[in-house]
Design a protein around this motif. Structure first.
Motif, PDB file in Angstrom:
ATOM      1  N   TYR B 353       0.878  -1.161   0.000  1.00  0.00           N
ATOM      2  CA  TYR B 353       0.000   0.000   0.000  1.00  0.00           C
ATOM      3  C   TYR B 353       0.912   1.205   0.000  1.00  0.00           C
ATOM      4  O   TYR B 353       1.823   1.311   0.808  1.00  0.00           O
ATOM      5  N   SER B 401      -4.948  -7.140   2.251  1.00  0.00           N
ATOM      6  CA  SER B 401      -5.175  -5.748   1.872  1.00  0.00           C
ATOM      7  C   SER B 401      -5.987  -5.017   2.938  1.00  0.00           C
ATOM      8  O   SER B 401      -5.705  -3.871   3.264  1.00  0.00           O
ATOM      9  N   PHE B 405      -4.956  -1.562   4.764  1.00  0.00           N
ATOM     10  CA  PHE B 405      -5.736  -0.351   4.533  1.00  0.00           C
ATOM     11  C   PHE B 405      -6.420   0.128   5.803  1.00  0.00           C
ATOM     12  O   PHE B 405      -6.555   1.304   6.017  1.00  0.00           O
TER      13      PHE B 405
END
Ligand code: SRM
Ligand SMILES: Cc1cc2nc3c(=O)[nH]c(=O)nc-3n(C[C@H](O)[C@H](O)[C@H](O)COP(=O)(O)OP(=O)(O)OC[C@H]3O[C@@H](n4cnc5c(N)ncnc54)[C@H](O)[C@@H]3O)c2cc1C
Ligand code: SF4
Ligand code: FES
Lengths: 124, 836
Positions: B353, B401, B405
């Motif tokens: 990220y 993910s 996040f």
């Protein structure tokens, strides 16, 4: 005569009603001490306009200071906390909410034509 | 000999009364922990520590804070009792046959058990000029003294090495006002912790701070200027970088020279070889810390070094502890940038990220089936570190993910008990949970004391706070039954919504009618926000009896009166007035511990008359009754004292006048000393100031009382104006965020990130609130009025000062005095003698 408020105890027995001050002399949610005979009484006017009278002596310290405590509520019960060591008493019953074995006396109180009167037994 | 035989051999050793003389060579963190573990576990032999540095062991991890103003004593570890520690004593040889070590002065010190804890030495590449004046290492307090001295001349500075320590050194040079460059051999910064992407984000951050980064660059030479001192550094490509100060931070080498000299086994690339019990190839000799080659490697982090020290101590005591290697995860803040790395730095699959605008880079490495977490790297936002590190080698608690996040990285993820919370001290979540349950801990301070977690680098402290909350410990939010908020939250509600009355606050944000807990808190918040005289309107009903009568209640229901005597300075005329007032009203007088005078035994109805006399003579309330500024004590300072370097009295008076009347979550005390002898005891105060040759040192978070605490140095050598601004912000930030009845000491201890965090907020303005804090203090200063005088001037306020509503002039008949040492003393009513 217009009786604004009279606590239940006032109905019973032989009482001597002593006028102590004007209702307007008392501030909301605050107490004041009165000297009736040799007795010290702590008067309270709560936010909703009700009056309460209890003994001014803090049973834990022996000092005559209850009238100087902070007024509030615990659940539905109107309360005052001793200014000395913060024990909380019911204004209605005089019983210590932290320690039900200890209590301060309560007195009937009423307002007559804007004057606050405290009722004591004739014997007192 | 097998491991078990070995162990029992050691046991026998102790039992037979050998092993009684333990000698430790080196006095760094590892040595300190070893000695502590020995003496703390009932070791009954003698322990001698020989250290080469001129001072006892100190917290090397926090070394850089020395340049920011912490003193050598701040960093020093407390000396363990019953141990002979000899500083400035270098050991030059070990005689294994004779079981003695030889010191530089030729003295032989005999041992039964020897522990090598010699740490490591900075590696300085052997290039021409690397020994010129102006070239330094970055490892000891002496190094830092030398760097500070050299930096006084200003000019450019270069750090050789862009690893963890190099960047820390670069930050230090920047802090010393040098135009700073970093030269790193590899193609990115922090080559051992982050990958290329992370390195790039980090580089952006650092360049934005004005530092110059040279990657892929080594050093060919350091060249001298005409004065013979370092003037420039030449890179292999011939390019020169101007440099008056050169700091080498290009890695460390274990100090294994003593071991080599006496034929102990050492590793190919250095380090004294030890077994899992930290024993070297000689059974009488152990090695711990950065000099040891343990579990296949030399560890350069404090955590594993301390763990090794504990293992060796246990072995010396006859135990069987082992060191099987340690986690090298790190989470730290470099030049204001959060950086964290845990587990592996590569893997079959990775999830990245990246937000180049915000300067955030996060990456997770997972197994090829994307189920097992292998490791991760975070730059710019290290929040996932606490949550995810414990899952290294385990099934991922969610989609990779999502984990990256989700801002804080996984609220509600249930972490296993054996997961490590504090890697510095090897403390697992299970251990913290158990300590919280067993000892009923309610704050981070308690967890620190019980488990040691959080006491080294401090990076796990936020995680400890979360664990307290998770364990169902109500971390103190709800004030009482009337408000579900803590004081800080209430403060924000009142401030942001512009609430001016308790009635509105409780109607909109609470229940019931309040009590002796929440009412004074709200009263104090309203007062801090400058809502007029505390006895006006509804506010009067919120005050404790002390604030209500602007005096302190005593055991017989009388009150004491304390006039303000700023800085403790008083004229004879005013002294006489105090004496006369006390005499005329029959009061007991006593000099307080706060450099002023207490007049005790006044009845409620006497207070206004007493104040009148005092106010007429120029006195005002000293707020002895309020959760407010009490006193700013001072010593005589440079005006009179032959040692004084600044006018401590003038500053104390100025501070006391500036902050008088300031309402706070608890009382505030301060002091100013005119020199380092500290006669005013400033370091025991909420904010204390000590004069230096160049200005003032500001200390915060001190406390006497129940839990004494020495104040921490917040900033050094400040000019007066800066000092005052910092104190303004410190006080206002405390007032905004502290809990009810929390002194600054406890507040500072509970502040996530502690002193560093405080600096960020009030020095670097990381929350962008400094202008607001400054303005709030200006309002306070401008709006101050003496509460006594204001009461005397207003008949409405004076009405309450009567003994009895129906007999205003009658003294309370229950109050009586007797005489003791020529003064009054309350006669107490025996409790049982009074009928209800
Ligand atoms: C008068 C004095 C003692 C004396 O005769 O010297 C005093 C008297 C009281 N102290 Fe104190 N303290 C006095 C100096 C101190 C000091 C010394 C100092 O300030 O240099 C300390 C330790 C320093 C500190 O605060 O860190 C001190 C630590 C305390 C504490 C413990 C605070 C803590 O953080 O642990 C309390 C209790 C509290 O506030 O909750 C306390 C509470 C009190 C109270 C308010 C207790 C009470 O509610 O009745 C006492 C009533 C004062 C009164 O009636 O006037 N007093 N008290 C001192 C007044 C100084 C002044 O001029 O204002
Ligand atoms: C600036 C800086 C920042 C750091 N930050 C971190 C961090 O954030 N996190 C982390 O985990 N680690 C950090 N470290 C590393 C950490 O400080 C070390 O891991 C730790 O100090 C190792 O302890 P030690 O006792 O083994 O060695 P040392 O601290 O090196 O102590 C060894 C001592 O032995 C003395 N000595 C050596 N030889 C002799 C001899 N022959 N005779 C007598 N005395 C001798 C030395 O003078 C020294 O005082 C940092 C280090 C530095 C320099
Ligand atoms: S602190 Fe220093 S200046 Fe102040 S009185 Fe003590 S010795 Fe003198
Ligand atoms: S991880 Fe460093 S103190 Fe806990």
């Amino acid at each position: 005569m217009s009786v604004l408020q009279q606590s239940p105890a006032a109905a019973a027995g032989e009482r001597a009603w002593t006028p102590v001050c004007r209702y307007a002399d008392l501030s909301p949610d605050r107490g004041a001490a009165a000297l009736v005979g040799r007795r010290q009484i702590a008067l309270f006017r709560t936010f909703d306009g009700r009056l309460y009278a209890i003994g001014n002596r803090d049973p834990y310290s022996g000092a005559y200071v209850m009238a100087r405590g902070i007024v509030g509520s615990r659940g539905q019960e109107p309360t005052v906390a001793s200014p000395m060591h913060k024990q909380v008493f019911s204004l209605a019953s005089g019983v210590s909410l932290d320690d039900p074995a200890t209590a301060v006396p309560t007195y009937p109180v009423r307002v007559v034509d804007g004057t606050v009167e405290v009722g004591l037994d004739r014997a007192a | 000999m097998s491991a078990t035989e070995e162990r029992s051999a050691t046991r026998r050793h102790v039992r037979e009364g050998c092993g009684r003389r333990v000698v430790v060579v080196g006095y760094g963190p590892a040595a300190h922990r070893l000695v502590e573990a020995l003496t703390g576990n009932g070791f009954d032999g003698t322990v001698t520590v020989l250290g080469e540095e001129p001072r006892p062991a100190y917290d090397r991890v926090a070394l850089t804070s020395y340049l920011a103003g912490r003193t050598a004593e701040d960093l020093a570890y407390p000396a363990p009792a019953g141990v002979t520690a000899r500083v400035g004593t270098r050991v030059t040889a070990i005689d294994r046959e004779g079981r003695t070590v030889v010191t530089a002065s030729g003295e032989a010190v005999p041992y039964d058990v020897l522990v090598l804890a010699t740490g490591s030495a900075p590696f300085v590449p052997a290039v021409p000029g690397s020994d010129l004046p102006g070239c330094f290492a970055y490892r000891t307090i002496d190094d830092l003294d030398a760097i500070r001295e050299a930096a006084r001349g200003g000019g450019p500075g270069v750090v050789v090495g862009g690893g963890l320590l190099g960047l820390e050194a670069a930050d230090a040079l920047r802090g010393l006002g040098l135009d700073t460059h970093v030269v790193e051999m590899s193609d990115r910064l922090l080559p051992r912790q982050v990958d290329e992407g992370g390195g790039a984000v980090l580089r952006n951050h650092i360049e934005a701070l004005g530092l110059t980064v040279h990657t892929g660059a080594g050093v060919r030479a350091v060249e001298a200027g005409p004065d013979g001192r370092a003037a420039r550094l030449v890179k292999p490509d011939g390019e020169a970088v101007e440099a008056r100060v050169v700091v080498f931070s290009a890695g460390v080498r274990p100090r294994d020279e003593l071991a080599r000299g006496c034929g102990l086994a050492v590793g190919e690339r250095g380090g004294v070889v030890v077994d899992s019990g930290m024993r070297t190839s000689d059974p009488h000799i152990y090695a711990v810390g950065e000099c040891a080659l343990a579990a296949g490697m030399v560890y350069g982090l404090a955590g594993p070094c301390l763990a090794q020290a504990e293992v060796a101590a246990d072995r010396i005591l006859g135990g069987a502890a082992t060191f099987e290697g340690a986690d090298l995860s790190t989470r730290l803040k470099l030049l204001g940038v959060e950086v964290a790395q845990f587990g592996a730095t590569s893997g079959a699959l990775d999830v990245t990220y990246m937000d180049p605008v915000a300067g955030v880079y996060k990456k997770l490495f997972v197994s090829d089936d994307a189920r097992t977490l292998l490791g991760g790297i975070c730059v710019g936002d290290a929040a996932p570190y606490d949550t995810l590190r414990p899952f290294v080698g385990r099934d991922l608690p969610g989609a990779p993910s999502d984990l990256l996040f989700a801002g804080a990285g996984g609220d509600g993820i249930d972490l296993p008990d054996d997961a490590l919370v504090c890697s510095c001290n090897n403390v697992t979540r299970g251990r913290v949970r158990a300590a919280i349950a067993e000892h009923g801990l309610t704050d981070v301070r308690g967890v620190k004391e019980c488990t040691r977690a959080g006491t080294t680098c401090g990076s796990c402290v936020p995680a400890l706070g979360r664990m307290l909350a998770e364990s169902g410990v109500d971390t103190g939010r709800a004030l009482c039954e009337h408000f579900a908020y803590g004081r800080a939250e209430l403060f924000d509600i009142v401030r942001v919504r512009g609430i001016m009355t308790f009635s509105r606050l409780i109607a909109e944000h609470g229940t019931g009618r309040g009590c002796d807990v929440c009412k004074p808190v709200v009263a104090s918040i309203l007062a801090s926000l400058g809502n007029g005289h505390i006895l006006d309107g509804e506010q009067a009903a919120l005050q404790d009896t002390n604030d209500h009568f602007l005096a302190n209640i005593q055991k017989n229901g009388t009150y004491s009166v304390v006039p303000r005597i700023p800085g403790g300075e008083i004229t004879p005329e005013r002294l006489i007035v105090i004496g006369e007032v006390a005499r005329d009203f029959g009061l007991y007088t006593k000099i307080t511990g706060g450099q002023r005078i207490d007049l005790l035994g006044a009845r409620v109805e006497q207070l206004p008359a007493i104040w009148k006399r005092l106010v007429d003579a120029g006195f005002e309330s000293g707020h002895a009754y309020g959760k407010a500024l009490r006193t700013v004590k001072s010593c005589v300072g440079s005006t009179w004292c032959r040692y004084g370097v600044q006018d401590s009295v003038a500053l104390a008076i100025a501070l006391e006048l500036r902050y008088r009347g300031l309402r706070a979550p608890h009382k505030l005390k301060s002091a100013v000393s005119g020199c380092a002898r500290e006669c005013a005891e400033a370091r025991s105060k909420d904010f204390g100031v000590i004069a230096t040759e160049r200005g003032w040192n500001l200390y915060v978070g001190g406390n006497g009382g129940f839990t004494p605490r020495h104040a921490d140095l917040l900033a050094a050598d400040l000019p007066t104006e800066e000092l005052v601004r910092l104190i303004d912000r410190f006080l206002m930030f405390y007032i905004r965020t502290a809990d009810r009845l929390q002194r600054t000491s406890a507040w500072l201890e509970s502040l996530d990130g502690g002193l560093g965090r405080l600096r960020e907020v009030i020095v670097e303005d990381s929350l962008g609130i400094c202008a607001d804090l400054d303005a709030q203090m200006e309002r306070h200063v401008a709006g101050y009025a003496d509460e006594w005088r204001a009461t005397l001037e207003d008949p409405e306020r004076l009405r309450r000062f009567v003994g009895f509503v129906n007999a205003p002039g009658t003294p309370d008949p229950s109050i009586e005095f007797e005489t003791e040492r020529d003064q009054i003393k309350p006669v107490l009513i025996p409790l049982e003698a009074v009928s209800r």
